[in-house]
Scaffold this motif. Structure first.
Motif, PDB file in Angstrom:
ATOM      1  N   ASP A 158       0.458  43.091   0.690  1.00 61.00           N
ATOM      2  CA  ASP A 158      -0.931  43.270   1.119  1.00 61.00           C
ATOM      3  C   ASP A 158      -1.047  44.068   2.413  1.00 61.00           C
ATOM      4  O   ASP A 158      -2.155  44.278   2.920  1.00 61.00           O
ATOM      5  CB  ASP A 158      -1.596  41.904   1.330  1.00 61.00           C
ATOM      6  N   ALA A 159       0.063  44.513   2.959  1.00 59.43           N
ATOM      7  CA  ALA A 159       0.059  45.153   4.275  1.00 59.43           C
ATOM      8  C   ALA A 159      -0.871  46.357   4.350  1.00 59.43           C
ATOM      9  O   ALA A 159      -1.575  46.530   5.357  1.00 59.43           O
ATOM     10  CB  ALA A 159       1.484  45.555   4.663  1.00 59.43           C
ATOM     11  N   ASP A 160      -0.913  47.183   3.323  1.00 66.83           N
ATOM     12  CA  ASP A 160      -1.768  48.369   3.374  1.00 66.83           C
ATOM     13  C   ASP A 160      -3.251  48.001   3.496  1.00 66.83           C
ATOM     14  O   ASP A 160      -3.974  48.577   4.303  1.00 66.83           O
ATOM     15  CB  ASP A 160      -1.556  49.246   2.136  1.00 66.83           C
ATOM     16  N   ARG A 161      -3.704  47.032   2.693  1.00 68.43           N
ATOM     17  CA  ARG A 161      -5.117  46.625   2.736  1.00 68.43           C
ATOM     18  C   ARG A 161      -5.449  45.979   4.070  1.00 68.43           C
ATOM     19  O   ARG A 161      -6.493  46.240   4.648  1.00 68.43           O
ATOM     20  CB  ARG A 161      -5.435  45.675   1.567  1.00 68.43           C
ATOM     21  N   LEU A 162      -4.563  45.135   4.564  1.00 70.77           N
ATOM     22  CA  LEU A 162      -4.780  44.511   5.873  1.00 70.77           C
ATOM     23  C   LEU A 162      -4.875  45.569   6.961  1.00 70.77           C
ATOM     24  O   LEU A 162      -5.740  45.496   7.839  1.00 70.77           O
ATOM     25  CB  LEU A 162      -3.631  43.560   6.213  1.00 70.77           C
ATOM     26  N   GLN A 191       4.082  44.858   7.196  1.00 73.41           N
ATOM     27  CA  GLN A 191       5.084  44.585   6.162  1.00 73.41           C
ATOM     28  C   GLN A 191       6.229  43.763   6.741  1.00 73.41           C
ATOM     29  O   GLN A 191       6.714  42.831   6.114  1.00 73.41           O
ATOM     30  CB  GLN A 191       5.611  45.887   5.565  1.00 73.41           C
ATOM     31  N   VAL A 192       6.628  44.090   7.954  1.00 71.33           N
ATOM     32  CA  VAL A 192       7.708  43.354   8.619  1.00 71.33           C
ATOM     33  C   VAL A 192       7.232  41.969   9.038  1.00 71.33           C
ATOM     34  O   VAL A 192       7.872  40.954   8.753  1.00 71.33           O
ATOM     35  CB  VAL A 192       8.237  44.147   9.843  1.00 71.33           C
ATOM     36  N   GLY A 215      -3.561  53.417  14.102  1.00 70.61           N
ATOM     37  CA  GLY A 215      -3.821  53.950  12.768  1.00 70.61           C
ATOM     38  C   GLY A 215      -3.320  53.009  11.688  1.00 70.61           C
ATOM     39  O   GLY A 215      -2.418  52.207  11.902  1.00 70.61           O
ATOM     40  N   ALA A 216      -3.928  53.132  10.527  1.00 68.52           N
ATOM     41  CA  ALA A 216      -3.621  52.227   9.423  1.00 68.52           C
ATOM     42  C   ALA A 216      -2.167  52.352   8.959  1.00 68.52           C
ATOM     43  O   ALA A 216      -1.551  51.347   8.595  1.00 68.52           O
ATOM     44  CB  ALA A 216      -4.577  52.476   8.259  1.00 68.52           C
ATOM     45  N   GLU A 217      -1.608  53.545   8.986  1.00 66.25           N
ATOM     46  CA  GLU A 217      -0.236  53.720   8.515  1.00 66.25           C
ATOM     47  C   GLU A 217       0.756  52.958   9.388  1.00 66.25           C
ATOM     48  O   GLU A 217       1.640  52.252   8.879  1.00 66.25           O
ATOM     49  CB  GLU A 217       0.130  55.205   8.484  1.00 66.25           C
TER      50      GLU A 217
END
Length: 158
Positions: free
Chosen positions: A14-18, A44-45, A35-37
């Motif tokens: 779910d890391a990208d959406r968060l 993720q970590v 930034g989101a990236e």
């Protein structure tokens, strides 16, 4: 009648959406964001570790509570810090924030958390009212004195 939103604990996938929501949060309040990236990589970590968890609300997610846990000398259980709580503007007032916060408290209980801490900006009266409605207090329960949060950045140049 509005259907009950799906509330769940996030995982590293779910890391990208968060990250998108947390970036939007800081952007909405004119606060610096990497930034989101970059946030997605960090999340993720962090979400793979036991000291960080997040609760998502909605499908797709429209709200998030991000929590970190730390041990402390004053209790057997850890202390939880609600690092970030965000609900997309068009979803505010629908009850999804309350559902996310309640689920976060349930997870903290399951983990044996002794206390939950939340930092709120002085100007954010709406957030203070929201947390007070859910049993949080801005005063020390023993002395009745107002609680304060102090901060010092250790980033390069500070």
């Amino acid at each position: 009648m509005t259907p009950t939103p799906r509330i769940r604990r996030a995982d590293p996938s779910d890391a990208d959406r968060l990250a998108v929501m947390l970036h939007a949060f800081n952007t909405e309040f004119d606060t610096e964001t990497p930034g989101a990236e970059v946030l997605a990589q960090r999340l993720q970590v962090l979400l793979a570790e036991s000291s960080t968890f997040a609760v998502l609300g909605g499908e797709p997610a429209v709200g998030v509570a991000l929590v970190t846990l730390r041990s402390n000398v004053w209790s057997d259980g850890p202390v939880a810090l609600l690092d970030e709580m965000y609900v997309e503007p068009e979803q505010r007032g629908t009850g999804i924030g309350s559902a996310i916060l309640q689920h976060m408290v349930e997870i903290c209980r399951e983990l044996g958390v002794a206390a939950i801490e939340i930092n709120v900006d002085e100007s954010d009266a709406g957030a203070m009212r929201f947390y007070e409605r859910h049993g949080f207090s801005g005063v020390d329960p023993d002395s009745g004195e107002r609680a304060f949060y102090f901060y010092r950045s250790l980033e390069a140049g500070d």
